[in-house]
Structures are given as C-alpha cells and as structure tokens.
Design a protein around this motif. Structure first.
Motif, PDB file in Angstrom:
ATOM      1  N   ILE A 129     -55.996  46.463  11.170  1.00 45.01           N
ATOM      2  CA  ILE A 129     -55.228  46.081  10.126  1.00 45.01           C
ATOM      3  C   ILE A 129     -55.298  46.845   8.982  1.00 45.01           C
ATOM      4  O   ILE A 129     -54.188  47.167   8.367  1.00 45.01           O
ATOM      5  N   GLU A 130     -56.467  47.538   8.633  1.00 47.00           N
ATOM      6  CA  GLU A 130     -56.483  48.357   7.443  1.00 47.00           C
ATOM      7  C   GLU A 130     -55.676  49.663   7.819  1.00 47.00           C
ATOM      8  O   GLU A 130     -55.098  50.053   6.811  1.00 47.00           O
ATOM      9  N   ALA A 131     -55.687  50.302   9.013  1.00 44.41           N
ATOM     10  CA  ALA A 131     -54.861  51.033   9.180  1.00 44.41           C
ATOM     11  C   ALA A 131     -53.371  50.827   9.113  1.00 44.41           C
ATOM     12  O   ALA A 131     -52.444  51.752   8.678  1.00 44.41           O
ATOM     13  N   ALA A 132     -52.976  49.568   9.458  1.00 37.85           N
ATOM     14  CA  ALA A 132     -51.502  49.096   9.416  1.00 37.85           C
ATOM     15  C   ALA A 132     -51.241  49.169   7.942  1.00 37.85           C
ATOM     16  O   ALA A 132     -50.154  49.714   7.411  1.00 37.85           O
ATOM     17  N   VAL A 133     -52.056  48.770   6.959  1.00 40.89           N
ATOM     18  CA  VAL A 133     -51.744  48.643   5.531  1.00 40.89           C
ATOM     19  C   VAL A 133     -51.566  50.133   5.136  1.00 40.89           C
ATOM     20  O   VAL A 133     -50.734  50.229   4.254  1.00 40.89           O
ATOM     21  N   LEU A 169     -41.499  52.774  10.318  1.00 40.73           N
ATOM     22  CA  LEU A 169     -41.540  52.739   8.939  1.00 40.73           C
ATOM     23  C   LEU A 169     -40.578  54.046   8.585  1.00 40.73           C
ATOM     24  O   LEU A 169     -40.006  54.251   7.542  1.00 40.73           O
ATOM     25  N   GLN A 170     -40.877  55.077   9.348  1.00 43.17           N
ATOM     26  CA  GLN A 170     -40.211  56.415   9.205  1.00 43.17           C
ATOM     27  C   GLN A 170     -38.759  56.214   9.268  1.00 43.17           C
ATOM     28  O   GLN A 170     -37.957  56.934   8.441  1.00 43.17           O
ATOM     29  N   ALA A 171     -38.454  55.581  10.365  1.00 44.64           N
ATOM     30  CA  ALA A 171     -36.963  55.323  10.833  1.00 44.64           C
ATOM     31  C   ALA A 171     -36.245  55.130   9.690  1.00 44.64           C
ATOM     32  O   ALA A 171     -35.222  54.967   9.192  1.00 44.64           O
ATOM     33  N   VAL A 172     -37.035  53.588   9.152  1.00 47.32           N
ATOM     34  CA  VAL A 172     -36.326  52.935   7.873  1.00 47.32           C
ATOM     35  C   VAL A 172     -36.200  53.689   6.714  1.00 47.32           C
ATOM     36  O   VAL A 172     -35.028  53.735   5.990  1.00 47.32           O
ATOM     37  N   ARG A 173     -37.321  54.290   6.443  1.00 46.55           N
ATOM     38  CA  ARG A 173     -37.304  55.399   5.471  1.00 46.55           C
ATOM     39  C   ARG A 173     -36.133  56.295   5.460  1.00 46.55           C
ATOM     40  O   ARG A 173     -35.369  56.716   4.544  1.00 46.55           O
ATOM     41  N   ASN A 174     -36.049  56.931   6.720  1.00 46.78           N
ATOM     42  CA  ASN A 174     -35.129  58.356   6.874  1.00 46.78           C
ATOM     43  C   ASN A 174     -33.487  57.663   6.758  1.00 46.78           C
ATOM     44  O   ASN A 174     -32.749  58.267   6.330  1.00 46.78           O
ATOM     45  N   ALA A 175     -33.597  56.337   7.162  1.00 45.62           N
ATOM     46  CA  ALA A 175     -31.922  55.915   6.881  1.00 45.62           C
ATOM     47  C   ALA A 175     -31.764  55.616   5.501  1.00 45.62           C
ATOM     48  O   ALA A 175     -30.598  55.031   5.208  1.00 45.62           O
ATOM     49  N   SER A 221     -45.750  55.122   3.320  1.00 43.43           N
ATOM     50  CA  SER A 221     -44.457  54.977   3.642  1.00 43.43           C
ATOM     51  C   SER A 221     -43.645  55.098   2.463  1.00 43.43           C
ATOM     52  O   SER A 221     -42.599  55.419   2.300  1.00 43.43           O
ATOM     53  N   GLY A 222     -44.278  54.386   1.328  1.00 47.74           N
ATOM     54  CA  GLY A 222     -43.673  54.416   0.094  1.00 47.74           C
ATOM     55  C   GLY A 222     -42.658  53.308   0.378  1.00 47.74           C
ATOM     56  O   GLY A 222     -41.822  52.918  -0.860  1.00 47.74           O
ATOM     57  N   LEU A 223     -42.382  52.480   1.446  1.00 46.47           N
ATOM     58  CA  LEU A 223     -41.443  51.255   1.489  1.00 46.47           C
ATOM     59  C   LEU A 223     -42.176  50.187   0.805  1.00 46.47           C
ATOM     60  O   LEU A 223     -43.187  49.904   0.732  1.00 46.47           O
ATOM     61  N   ARG A 224     -41.174  49.263   0.042  1.00 49.66           N
ATOM     62  CA  ARG A 224     -41.565  47.998  -0.568  1.00 49.66           C
ATOM     63  C   ARG A 224     -41.729  47.031   0.472  1.00 49.66           C
ATOM     64  O   ARG A 224     -40.561  47.095   1.281  1.00 49.66           O
ATOM     65  N   VAL A 225     -42.642  46.188   0.698  1.00 55.38           N
ATOM     66  CA  VAL A 225     -42.784  45.139   1.556  1.00 55.38           C
ATOM     67  C   VAL A 225     -41.849  43.833   1.124  1.00 55.38           C
ATOM     68  O   VAL A 225     -42.178  43.271   0.114  1.00 55.38           O
ATOM     69  N   THR A 226     -40.512  43.659   1.621  1.00 57.82           N
ATOM     70  CA  THR A 226     -40.012  42.505   1.163  1.00 57.82           C
ATOM     71  C   THR A 226     -40.444  41.103   1.298  1.00 57.82           C
ATOM     72  O   THR A 226     -40.554  40.356   0.586  1.00 57.82           O
ATOM     73  N   GLY A 227     -40.949  40.906   2.579  1.00 58.28           N
ATOM     74  CA  GLY A 227     -42.008  39.979   2.845  1.00 58.28           C
ATOM     75  C   GLY A 227     -42.674  39.878   4.183  1.00 58.28           C
ATOM     76  O   GLY A 227     -42.600  40.871   4.743  1.00 58.28           O
ATOM     77  N   PHE A 228     -43.405  38.731   4.547  1.00 62.38           N
ATOM     78  CA  PHE A 228     -44.384  38.908   5.563  1.00 62.38           C
ATOM     79  C   PHE A 228     -44.041  37.585   6.136  1.00 62.38           C
ATOM     80  O   PHE A 228     -43.901  36.500   5.934  1.00 62.38           O
ATOM     81  N   GLN A 229     -43.861  37.829   7.682  1.00 60.63           N
ATOM     82  CA  GLN A 229     -43.518  36.627   8.403  1.00 60.63           C
ATOM     83  C   GLN A 229     -44.348  36.330   9.667  1.00 60.63           C
ATOM     84  O   GLN A 229     -44.859  37.445  10.012  1.00 60.63           O
ATOM     85  N   VAL A 230     -44.274  35.372  10.096  1.00 60.24           N
ATOM     86  CA  VAL A 230     -43.901  34.009   9.963  1.00 60.24           C
ATOM     87  C   VAL A 230     -44.680  32.794  10.159  1.00 60.24           C
ATOM     88  O   VAL A 230     -45.237  32.727  11.300  1.00 60.24           O
ATOM     89  N   LEU A 231     -45.065  32.148   9.249  1.00 60.15           N
ATOM     90  CA  LEU A 231     -45.781  30.775   9.528  1.00 60.15           C
ATOM     91  C   LEU A 231     -45.024  29.626  10.126  1.00 60.15           C
ATOM     92  O   LEU A 231     -43.938  29.224   9.607  1.00 60.15           O
ATOM     93  N   ARG A 232     -45.363  29.407  11.297  1.00 57.61           N
ATOM     94  CA  ARG A 232     -44.564  28.354  12.113  1.00 57.61           C
ATOM     95  C   ARG A 232     -45.163  26.967  12.012  1.00 57.61           C
ATOM     96  O   ARG A 232     -46.371  26.878  12.185  1.00 57.61           O
TER      97      ARG A 232
END
Length: 297
Positions: free
Chosen positions: A51-55, A26-32, A61-72
């Motif tokens: 999971i709670e810690a991940a959320v 998340l940090q690397a993506v934000r920094n870029a 991070s302040g990043l918007r979540v584009t989407g969640f994947q993937v149901l196969r």
C-alpha cells in the motif's frame, strides 16, 4: 501536452478503464492531459510492493485523487454483519486518508440480508459520515440501479437529506440514471452543493431488458461519453447539472472488457476525446451531433 487541456480539468479518468500496473495507468492518464484520477481499493492492496508504494506512486504522479471506491452493501445490516461492514468501512476510510483523498464512494446495498427500513438506512449512513469526519473525508452515496431498496438517485437523495450530515452527499452515475429511465427533471430536486461526484458513461444499446442485462452492461460494456447511443442524453444531463450550479468533478466510470485489452495510451486518448467534447462543445453550448465527434478529433 496541448494547449486545450485546460478544458478537461473538470474531467477525470478512472483506473477501472485501464489494464496494467498502477504506475503505468497513472502515466497514461497524465500523458493524456488529465489532472485527476479515480482510484479503487484494489489499486492499493493489489500493488506488488504494498500500500505504501501505491500511495507513493499516486503522489509522484502529481494527479489529484477524485475519489476512492467503493464501499458496497454497507447500510441496512444488523448484528455481526453490521459490525463486519463497519470494520470494512474503517479500513476503506483509512486507505482513502493515506492517499490524501477527500471522498469515499459508497453504493446502495444489493444484499438480501439488508433491511429496507428507512430509519435504519439513514442511521447507518449517518454513522459512516461520523466515522469519516475526523479524517476530513466526504461520503458520496450512489444509487445502484440494481440496489435492493435504493435504486434511483431520488431515493438516495431522500436518505441523504434525512441523514443531514455536512459530509454526506450524492454520488451520481449517468449509467444508472439511463438504465432506470429516471427523468432528467428529477435533477431539479438536488442541491448542487450536495452533489459530491458525477460519474459519466455511455453504452451501446438503447434498451436494457432485465436486471441481469443491466448488471452485465454496467460491469463489462460501458463506453466513454460520446461513444455510445446516449450522447444527446449525456449532453443534456451535463448541461442540466451545470445549469443547476454543479461545479464539481466529473469522472469517467467506464467498465469495459475491450478497453482492458487495449494499449493504455489508446484508451486514455478516447477518454481525452470525450473530455474535450464535454468541456468544449457541450458546456460551451455548441453541441455537435454525436456521430460527428469521432470524425472531428
């Protein structure tokens, strides 16, 4: 962050391109300079603190979540298998909802146990869309180029139109379109409001000779747009989508084993270069030759 990052707001990275713990990704993506990230279920369930810690990390991070994947391998099953997949779908939707994410990606079934009967496929997609409505989640259905019945986006589009659900739309992946050589003109059948996500990637060879090679390329050898041999095709694709009226998100869906062995900042910088090429050069119409991109940045 430099002044030109505004041009990359439509583009996002995907955690699958990066190695290491979620917080570092998340940090690397934000920094870029990116403002959005595509997350996978394993980012959540694989977090050492749960999971709670991940959320919490995603929120911080302040990043918007584009989407969640993937149901196969969801649609076209019956009996116990169908019930099992409904359970899996509910769990994926639940995690998606916890993240405050509004989009779940599902890719067309490759299962030998799935029927190719259109009515069943439509019914299953409709059912999934129904499950997602209370959580305010949209379902993006993507044609995998090695899908058992649905392997090109026009087929996926037909099912979506027939299912006719407001929150069911198309997940479009440039890799699969190039792998199957689906004509660019087929995009014209799409309603841009029903394209829910566009995933972009390139690869290093012009021809894919077998399904096995297609799967291996897709899972291990993708590169960022502008780094492979399909730069002109990608530029034409993005320009065509823009011309159609698509104004949604573009996510870099780049599975690459080499990138998994590189520092996060290096990979994120490559993605940033791609986003700037697409955002500044391609969408502003002054397309440079792809082999000049690397020299310029």
């Amino acid at each position: 962050m430099s002044h030109d990052s505004g041009n990359i707001n439509d583009f996002g990275m995907d955690t699958i391109s990066l190695a290491g713990p979620l917080e570092a990704k998340l940090q690397a993506v934000r920094n870029a300079g990116f403002t959005q990230i595509m997350l996978a279920a394993k980012d959540m369930v694989g977090h050492p603190e749960g999971i709670e810690a991940a959320v919490a990390a995603v929120r911080a991070s302040g990043l918007r979540v584009t989407g969640f994947q993937v149901l196969r391998d969801f649609e076209g099953l019956s009996g116990h298998l169908h019930d099992y997949k409904i359970d899996i779908a509910k769990s994926m939707l639940e995690m998606c909802h916890m993240l405050g994410c509004r989009l779940l990606l599902i890719c067309s079934s490759t299962s030998v146990h799935a029927t190719g009967d259109n009515q069943t496929l439509v019914k299953d997609l409709r059912k999934l869309a129904m499950l997602a409505i209370p959580m305010n989640i949209r379902i993006a259905y993507e044609a995998l180029s090695w899908g058992r019945t649905i392997n090109e986006f026009p087929q996926a589009w037909d099912l979506i139109c027939e299912a006719d659900m407001p929150n069911l739309g198309l997940g479009f992946d440039s890799f699969h379109m190039f792998a199957t050589n689906t004509p660019l003109a087929d995009l014209d059948m799409l309603d841009p409001r029903k394209i829910f996500l566009v995933q972009l990637a390139d690869f290093m060879w012009t021809e894919i000779k077998s399904v096995e090679e297609r799967i291996a390329t897709a899972r291990h050898f993708r590169v960022f747009p502008g780094e492979g041999v399909h730069s002109e095709a990608l530029a034409a694709l993005v320009t065509r989508l823009h011309g159609l009226g698509y104004r949604g998100d573009y996510s870099f869906e780049v599975f690459n084993d080499d990138y998994q062995q590189m520092p996060l900042a290096t990979v994120a910088a490559r993605a940033r270069r791609s986003a700037l090429w697409l955002g500044e050069d391609v969408l502003r119409r002054s397309v440079p030759l792809p082999n000049q991109i690397r020299l310029k940045r």
